[in-house]
Write a protein that holds these residues in place. Structure first.
Motif, mmCIF file in Angstrom:
data_model
loop_
_atom_site.group_PDB
_atom_site.id
_atom_site.type_symbol
_atom_site.label_atom_id
_atom_site.label_comp_id
_atom_site.label_asym_id
_atom_site.label_seq_id
_atom_site.Cartn_x
_atom_site.Cartn_y
_atom_site.Cartn_z
ATOM 1 N N ASP A 156 1.132 -39.029 6.328
ATOM 2 C CA ASP A 156 1.710 -40.232 5.694
ATOM 3 C C ASP A 156 1.883 -40.063 4.192
ATOM 4 O OD1 ASP A 156 1.831 -41.478 8.154
ATOM 5 O OD2 ASP A 156 -0.038 -42.604 7.875
ATOM 6 N N ASP A 157 0.920 -39.413 3.519
ATOM 7 C CA ASP A 157 1.006 -39.246 2.065
ATOM 8 C C ASP A 157 2.242 -38.444 1.659
ATOM 9 O OD1 ASP A 157 -1.342 -40.665 1.807
ATOM 10 O OD2 ASP A 157 -2.586 -38.913 1.353
ATOM 11 N N GLN A 158 2.496 -37.358 2.380
ATOM 12 C CA GLN A 158 3.639 -36.517 2.042
ATOM 13 C C GLN A 158 4.953 -37.243 2.337
ATOM 14 O OE1 GLN A 158 3.494 -32.538 3.588
ATOM 15 N NE2 GLN A 158 5.452 -31.973 2.692
ATOM 16 N N THR A 159 5.014 -37.931 3.449
ATOM 17 C CA THR A 159 6.231 -38.667 3.804
ATOM 18 C C THR A 159 6.508 -39.763 2.775
ATOM 19 O OG1 THR A 159 5.890 -38.212 6.149
ATOM 20 C CG2 THR A 159 7.358 -40.047 5.597
ATOM 21 N N LYS B 20 -8.592 -27.762 6.738
ATOM 22 C CA LYS B 20 -7.821 -29.004 6.671
ATOM 23 C C LYS B 20 -7.073 -29.013 5.341
ATOM 24 C CE LYS B 20 -11.249 -31.525 9.350
ATOM 25 N NZ LYS B 20 -12.273 -32.551 9.303
ATOM 26 N N PHE B 21 -5.794 -29.365 5.420
ATOM 27 C CA PHE B 21 -4.982 -29.451 4.223
ATOM 28 C C PHE B 21 -4.691 -30.912 3.918
ATOM 29 C CE2 PHE B 21 -4.047 -25.300 6.024
ATOM 30 C CZ PHE B 21 -4.154 -24.480 4.912
ATOM 31 N N LYS B 22 -4.869 -31.294 2.657
ATOM 32 C CA LYS B 22 -4.555 -32.659 2.231
ATOM 33 C C LYS B 22 -3.443 -32.585 1.189
ATOM 34 C CE LYS B 22 -6.318 -36.881 0.332
ATOM 35 N NZ LYS B 22 -6.926 -37.369 -0.867
ATOM 36 N N PHE B 23 -2.322 -33.197 1.500
ATOM 37 C CA PHE B 23 -1.177 -33.190 0.598
ATOM 38 C C PHE B 23 -1.583 -33.747 -0.759
ATOM 39 C CE2 PHE B 23 2.469 -35.468 -1.233
ATOM 40 C CZ PHE B 23 3.337 -34.407 -1.400
ATOM 41 N N ALA B 24 -1.173 -33.034 -1.829
ATOM 42 C CA ALA B 24 -1.534 -33.457 -3.185
ATOM 43 C C ALA B 24 -0.310 -33.726 -4.062
ATOM 44 C CB ALA B 24 -2.422 -32.398 -3.838
ATOM 45 N N GLY B 25 0.881 -33.404 -3.581
ATOM 46 C CA GLY B 25 2.079 -33.686 -4.366
ATOM 47 C C GLY B 25 3.117 -32.589 -4.218
ATOM 48 N N PHE B 26 4.267 -32.839 -4.820
ATOM 49 C CA PHE B 26 5.332 -31.847 -4.862
ATOM 50 C C PHE B 26 5.333 -31.206 -6.246
ATOM 51 C CE2 PHE B 26 7.019 -34.857 -1.655
ATOM 52 C CZ PHE B 26 7.185 -33.967 -0.607
ATOM 53 N N ARG B 27 5.548 -29.890 -6.295
ATOM 54 C CA ARG B 27 5.654 -29.179 -7.572
ATOM 55 C C ARG B 27 7.046 -28.569 -7.651
ATOM 56 N NH1 ARG B 27 1.465 -25.365 -7.498
ATOM 57 N NH2 ARG B 27 0.128 -26.998 -8.316
ATOM 58 N N ASP C 297 10.163 -40.455 -3.940
ATOM 59 C CA ASP C 297 10.777 -39.614 -4.976
ATOM 60 C C ASP C 297 12.251 -39.312 -4.713
ATOM 61 O OD1 ASP C 297 8.258 -39.515 -6.132
ATOM 62 O OD2 ASP C 297 7.877 -37.417 -5.596
ATOM 63 N N PHE C 298 12.629 -39.186 -3.421
ATOM 64 C CA PHE C 298 13.953 -38.664 -3.118
ATOM 65 C C PHE C 298 14.765 -39.483 -2.115
ATOM 66 C CE2 PHE C 298 11.036 -35.063 -3.949
ATOM 67 C CZ PHE C 298 11.552 -34.680 -5.179
ATOM 68 N N GLY C 299 14.178 -40.522 -1.536
ATOM 69 C CA GLY C 299 14.904 -41.322 -0.552
ATOM 70 C C GLY C 299 14.771 -40.743 0.839
ATOM 71 N N VAL D 168 14.358 -27.641 -6.720
ATOM 72 C CA VAL D 168 13.633 -27.068 -5.587
ATOM 73 C C VAL D 168 12.153 -27.322 -5.813
ATOM 74 C CG1 VAL D 168 13.175 -25.005 -4.205
ATOM 75 C CG2 VAL D 168 15.399 -25.273 -5.335
ATOM 76 N N VAL D 169 11.474 -27.765 -4.753
ATOM 77 C CA VAL D 169 10.059 -28.082 -4.855
ATOM 78 C C VAL D 169 9.274 -27.390 -3.738
ATOM 79 C CG1 VAL D 169 10.499 -30.336 -5.929
ATOM 80 C CG2 VAL D 169 10.220 -30.186 -3.439
ATOM 81 N N CYS D 170 7.972 -27.323 -3.952
ATOM 82 C CA CYS D 170 7.056 -26.898 -2.889
ATOM 83 C C CYS D 170 6.024 -28.008 -2.729
ATOM 84 C CB CYS D 170 6.391 -25.564 -3.216
ATOM 85 S SG CYS D 170 5.360 -25.589 -4.685
ATOM 86 N N ALA D 171 5.400 -28.048 -1.572
ATOM 87 C CA ALA D 171 4.342 -29.024 -1.313
ATOM 88 C C ALA D 171 3.015 -28.401 -1.724
ATOM 89 C CB ALA D 171 4.315 -29.413 0.158
ATOM 90 N N CYS D 172 2.226 -29.144 -2.474
ATOM 91 C CA CYS D 172 0.912 -28.681 -2.906
ATOM 92 C C CYS D 172 -0.154 -29.419 -2.103
ATOM 93 C CB CYS D 172 0.709 -28.967 -4.391
ATOM 94 S SG CYS D 172 1.944 -28.172 -5.432
ATOM 95 N N SER D 173 -1.227 -28.713 -1.795
ATOM 96 C CA SER D 173 -2.277 -29.337 -0.994
ATOM 97 C C SER D 173 -3.649 -28.865 -1.438
ATOM 98 C CB SER D 173 -2.082 -29.033 0.493
ATOM 99 O OG SER D 173 -2.113 -27.644 0.716
ATOM 100 N N GLU D 174 -4.625 -29.705 -1.135
ATOM 101 C CA GLU D 174 -6.025 -29.339 -1.318
ATOM 102 C C GLU D 174 -6.503 -28.782 0.009
ATOM 103 O OE1 GLU D 174 -8.020 -32.863 -2.596
ATOM 104 O OE2 GLU D 174 -6.835 -33.008 -4.422
ATOM 105 N N ARG D 175 -7.288 -27.732 -0.063
ATOM 106 C CA ARG D 175 -7.768 -27.062 1.148
ATOM 107 C C ARG D 175 -9.255 -27.341 1.312
ATOM 108 N NH1 ARG D 175 -6.733 -20.815 2.616
ATOM 109 N NH2 ARG D 175 -4.625 -21.576 2.374
ATOM 110 N N ASP D 176 -9.621 -27.858 2.477
ATOM 111 C CA ASP D 176 -11.017 -28.113 2.819
ATOM 112 C C ASP D 176 -11.390 -27.150 3.948
ATOM 113 O OD1 ASP D 176 -13.550 -29.182 3.222
ATOM 114 O OD2 ASP D 176 -12.816 -30.910 4.355
ATOM 115 N N VAL D 177 -12.299 -26.206 3.652
ATOM 116 C CA VAL D 177 -12.675 -25.189 4.620
ATOM 117 C C VAL D 177 -14.093 -25.450 5.106
ATOM 118 C CG1 VAL D 177 -12.997 -22.718 5.011
ATOM 119 C CG2 VAL D 177 -11.209 -23.506 3.457
ATOM 120 N N ASP D 178 -14.252 -25.442 6.421
ATOM 121 C CA ASP D 178 -15.565 -25.621 7.041
ATOM 122 C C ASP D 178 -15.813 -24.417 7.941
ATOM 123 O OD1 ASP D 178 -17.978 -26.873 7.797
ATOM 124 O OD2 ASP D 178 -17.007 -27.778 9.550
#
Length: 126
Positions: free
Chosen positions: A15-18, A111-118, A24-26, A87-97
């Motif tokens: 949901d965060d990425q969507t 687990k990847f948590k979306f953190a924004g577009f760069r 940002d872009f429609g 042109v953008v890429c998706a940035c994420s935080e990585r949680d490793v268990d």
């Protein structure tokens, strides 16, 4: 509109990425990133990149999320940036268990948590 040129269809995004993409872009339009044969020459990768970049440019996007096989993503990104397309890429935080069982087998869960577009930028000087 943002074109999602990746192997990750937008209907599978969190949901965060969507929300960020729509805010940002429609509209989000998916364009599947192609499989690149590892035996493909650099010249062939450039030909493929030119074909996809042309298709993308014909859609007049506000931005393109470009993520996939590295050499093709680089070429497509370079072409689009040279034409003034964001042109953008998706940035994420990585949680490793990691868990190790009694037999010494380790199971890793990521687990990847979306953190924004760069945004990709062209260098101003080298």
């Amino acid at each position: 509109m943002i074109i999602n040129f990746s192997n990750h269809p937008s209907d599978k995004w969190g949901d965060d990425q969507t929300r960020a993409a729509v805010s940002d872009f429609g509209h989000i339009l998916d364009l599947k990133f192609p499989t690149v044969d590892p035996k493909c020459s650099s010249e062939r990768v450039l030909e493929i990149a030119e074909q996809y970049a042309s298709e993308i440019m014909s859609m007049s996007p506000d931005a393109v999320l470009c993520q996939g096989e590295f050499s093709l993503a680089f070429e497509v990104t370079s072409i689009l940036l040279s034409k003034g397309i964001k042109v953008v890429c998706a940035c994420s935080e990585r949680d490793v268990d990691e868990e190790t069982d009694e037999n010494g087998t380790t199971k890793k869960t990521i687990k990847f948590k979306f953190a924004g577009f760069r945004e990709y930028l062209l260098p101003t000087s080298l």
